[in-house]
Design a protein around this motif. Structure first.
Motif, PDB file in Angstrom:
ATOM      1  N   ALA A  20     111.819 -52.297  41.910  1.00 55.00           N
ATOM      2  CA  ALA A  20     110.388 -52.203  41.600  1.00 55.00           C
ATOM      3  C   ALA A  20     109.552 -52.842  42.705  1.00 55.00           C
ATOM      4  N   ALA A  21     109.969 -54.041  43.161  1.00 56.12           N
ATOM      5  CA  ALA A  21     109.217 -54.727  44.215  1.00 56.12           C
ATOM      6  C   ALA A  21     109.275 -53.947  45.524  1.00 56.12           C
ATOM      7  N   ALA A  22     110.470 -53.491  45.905  1.00 51.69           N
ATOM      8  CA  ALA A  22     110.617 -52.759  47.167  1.00 51.69           C
ATOM      9  C   ALA A  22     109.933 -51.401  47.106  1.00 51.69           C
ATOM     10  N   SER A  23     109.918 -50.778  45.940  1.00 48.38           N
ATOM     11  CA  SER A  23     109.239 -49.484  45.805  1.00 48.38           C
ATOM     12  C   SER A  23     107.736 -49.632  45.993  1.00 48.38           C
ATOM     13  N   ARG A  24     107.184 -50.757  45.576  1.00 48.98           N
ATOM     14  CA  ARG A  24     105.757 -50.992  45.805  1.00 48.98           C
ATOM     15  C   ARG A  24     105.473 -51.217  47.285  1.00 48.98           C
ATOM     16  N   VAL A  25     106.454 -51.779  47.993  1.00 50.24           N
ATOM     17  CA  VAL A  25     106.323 -51.892  49.447  1.00 50.24           C
ATOM     18  C   VAL A  25     106.249 -50.502  50.067  1.00 50.24           C
ATOM     19  N   VAL A  26     107.149 -49.619  49.621  1.00 48.58           N
ATOM     20  CA  VAL A  26     107.158 -48.239  50.122  1.00 48.58           C
ATOM     21  C   VAL A  26     105.816 -47.570  49.841  1.00 48.58           C
ATOM     22  N   ALA A  27     105.289 -47.791  48.647  1.00 48.53           N
ATOM     23  CA  ALA A  27     104.022 -47.165  48.275  1.00 48.53           C
ATOM     24  C   ALA A  27     102.845 -47.705  49.077  1.00 48.53           C
ATOM     25  N   SER A  28     103.011 -48.900  49.659  1.00 44.30           N
ATOM     26  CA  SER A  28     101.934 -49.516  50.441  1.00 44.30           C
ATOM     27  C   SER A  28     101.894 -49.042  51.885  1.00 44.30           C
ATOM     28  N   ARG A  29     102.893 -48.255  52.309  1.00 47.16           N
ATOM     29  CA  ARG A  29     102.920 -47.788  53.693  1.00 47.16           C
ATOM     30  C   ARG A  29     101.724 -46.882  53.970  1.00 47.16           C
ATOM     31  N   PRO A  30     101.205 -46.925  55.177  1.00 46.65           N
ATOM     32  CA  PRO A  30     100.078 -46.037  55.528  1.00 46.65           C
ATOM     33  C   PRO A  30     100.455 -44.572  55.352  1.00 46.65           C
ATOM     34  N   ILE A  31      99.523 -43.792  54.855  1.00 42.77           N
ATOM     35  CA  ILE A  31      99.754 -42.362  54.650  1.00 42.77           C
ATOM     36  C   ILE A  31      99.670 -41.647  56.005  1.00 42.77           C
ATOM     37  N   ARG A  32     100.701 -40.884  56.312  1.00 41.43           N
ATOM     38  CA  ARG A  32     100.718 -40.158  57.585  1.00 41.43           C
ATOM     39  C   ARG A  32      99.886 -38.882  57.476  1.00 41.43           C
ATOM     40  N   VAL A  33      99.200 -38.558  58.540  1.00 39.23           N
ATOM     41  CA  VAL A  33      98.348 -37.384  58.574  1.00 39.23           C
ATOM     42  C   VAL A  33      99.207 -36.117  58.581  1.00 39.23           C
ATOM     43  N   ALA A  34      98.797 -35.108  57.831  1.00 36.97           N
ATOM     44  CA  ALA A  34      99.539 -33.853  57.790  1.00 36.97           C
ATOM     45  C   ALA A  34      99.645 -33.255  59.185  1.00 36.97           C
ATOM     46  N   GLY A  35     100.841 -32.841  59.539  1.00 34.01           N
ATOM     47  CA  GLY A  35     101.072 -32.260  60.849  1.00 34.01           C
ATOM     48  C   GLY A  35     101.302 -33.267  61.953  1.00 34.01           C
ATOM     49  N   GLU A  36     101.292 -34.581  61.615  1.00 30.91           N
ATOM     50  CA  GLU A  36     101.509 -35.610  62.620  1.00 30.91           C
ATOM     51  C   GLU A  36     102.929 -35.516  63.172  1.00 30.91           C
ATOM     52  N   ASP A  37     103.071 -35.656  64.462  1.00 30.34           N
ATOM     53  CA  ASP A  37     104.364 -35.541  65.134  1.00 30.34           C
ATOM     54  C   ASP A  37     105.140 -36.838  64.956  1.00 30.34           C
ATOM     55  N   CYS A  38     106.077 -36.835  63.994  1.00 29.21           N
ATOM     56  CA  CYS A  38     106.847 -38.045  63.709  1.00 29.21           C
ATOM     57  C   CYS A  38     107.885 -38.326  64.788  1.00 29.21           C
ATOM     58  N   HIS A  39     108.230 -37.309  65.578  1.00 34.14           N
ATOM     59  CA  HIS A  39     109.222 -37.518  66.626  1.00 34.14           C
ATOM     60  C   HIS A  39     108.620 -38.296  67.791  1.00 34.14           C
ATOM     61  N   HIS A  40     107.420 -37.893  68.214  1.00 36.33           N
ATOM     62  CA  HIS A  40     106.776 -38.559  69.332  1.00 36.33           C
ATOM     63  C   HIS A  40     105.922 -39.744  68.887  1.00 36.33           C
ATOM     64  N   ASN A  41     105.633 -39.845  67.605  1.00 43.07           N
ATOM     65  CA  ASN A  41     104.866 -40.976  67.085  1.00 43.07           C
ATOM     66  C   ASN A  41     105.530 -41.472  65.803  1.00 43.07           C
TER      67      ASN A  41
END
Length: 387
Positions: A20-41
């Motif tokens: 539960a605690a770690a899942s809230r950490v996951v939920a707190s991560r910044p939302i990535r923009v649609a189409g953002e290049d996860c390989h280069h960024n």
């Protein structure tokens, strides 16, 4: 070189609070923009750009695989971006095992980069071990070295020699000494020995061994400790690594060590250096992180200096932005203090059955995670996580 994954342990119902605690950490991560290049960024680079990167430093010379594994598990659940460890195959495997177990508890957890630390010069204090012969020590020594060691890397026991009364100091001796895999060369024992019996042994990591490590699929980055006083030794190391350096995503440089578990003064000096560095107009390109002297006070000190996640120098106008697309300070690396606060929990776990796996003790795992979150949370901007 592919590395076979370590089979994760069965999940326990009592891990619910940890999940539960770690899942809230996951939920707190910044939302990535649609189409953002996860390989280069990738998310790690995005964190450096924002200024909320967090790295766990296990220690360039700390080679206790069991502790490294448990530290990696806990801080992966806490959401660190990178785990820095000794350039040793067994230690690297321990880091990845801890990450894999964290992912088995919370599958959505972000996998941190794994970084190995090497040096180009034996004068770097990160790469040394303490050593002494306990039989040279007076048996009635108060053992200040054992008390001052932050890594519990010195263990001395007084034993009797022959058939003599226990109260006869002449017939006693000390056994034990330095536990080499736990010693990371902080040097605190050197100055407290009343008999000047402790020496420091320096070494240089073998470049050929490091090159093989960089070929592994579970190693992402390298940190090179260098004095910066000349390029000769650095060039020798760099050339020795050959094509293997092309396998990493990040190359970091490290300067002098300064333990952060000794109070507010250490972090003030680190932040003061950051203030001086960011004011230099022609400073080298790249990301900057605070490391050495970092602890619970670091974020507050950065905020007071106007540098926490700042993209402009304090006092400058918008038209005078410096590095406006990136934070001036990319983040914080925590070493001695991070190990200390979780280590306090690890030391509570009974070890009669041999190797301690913290996930087998969900109550202690939750306590350790809460300690880690107290350090990682203020950098990442987590909301208060009730557990």
């Amino acid at each position: 070189m592919a590395v076979a994954p370590f089979p994760p342990p069965p999940l326990l119902a009592s891990h619910a609070a940890v999940r539960a605690a770690a899942s809230r950490v996951v939920a707190s991560r910044p939302i990535r923009v649609a189409g953002e290049d996860c390989h280069h960024n990738p998310p790690q680079v995005a964190a450096l750009r924002r200024g909320d990167w967090v790295k766990l430093i296990c220690g360039a010379s700390f080679e206790d695989a069991a502790d490294v594994r448990n530290l990696s598990l806990v801080y992966t659940l806490a959401g660190v971006d990178c785990i820095d460890c000794a350039a040793d195959a067994s230690v690297v495997s321990a880091v990845n095992e801890g990450i894999d177990v964290a992912a088995s508890i919370v599958p959505e957890v972000q996998r941190p980069w794994v970084m190995v630390s090497v040096n180009d010069d034996c004068r770097d204090l990160h790469f040394r071990k303490a050593g002494f012969d306990p039989e040279d020590c007076p048996p009635n020594c108060s053992k200040p070295c054992e008390k001052v060691c932050p890594a519990d890397a010195i263990s001395l026991k007084r034993v009797m020699v022959g058939e003599h009364a226990q109260s006869d100091p002449i017939c006693d001796k000390l056994e034990g000494g330095v536990i080499m895999e736990r010693c990371y060369g902080c040097g605190r024992c050197l100055s407290v020995c009343p008999y000047d019996r402790i020496s420091a042994m320096s070494y240089v990591r073998d470049p050929a061994t490091t090159a093989e490590l960089l070929k592994r699929s579970d190693v992402d980055a390298i940190e090179i400790h260098t004095t910066g006083k000349g390029i000769g030794m650095f060039s020798t190391l760099w050339n020795s690594l050959g094509e293997s350096i092309n396998n990493v995503k990040l190359v970091a440089l490290d300067g002098r060590p300064m333990s952060g578990d000794i109070g507010r003064g250490a972090t003030r000096e680190t932040v003061s250096f950051a203030v001086d560095l960011t004011s230099v107009q022609d400073r080298p390109l790249g990301f900057y992180q605070l490391a050495g002297g970092t602890n619970l006070y670091t974020v507050d000190c950065l905020k007071k200096a106007g540098l926490f996640m700042a993209r402009t120098l304090p006092g400058t106008r918008t038209t005078e932005k410096v590095g406006s697309q990136e934070a001036l300070i990319g983040g914080i690396a925590y070493g001695g203090y991070a190990r200390k606060i979780v280590g306090r929990v690890l030391r509570k776990i009974p070890s009669e059955l041999g190797r301690v796996r913290i996930e087998d003790h969900p109550g202690y795992l939750l306590e350790a995670l809460q300690e880690a979150l107290s350090l990682v949370g203020p950098v990442k901007g987590y909301s208060a996580l009730e557990t």
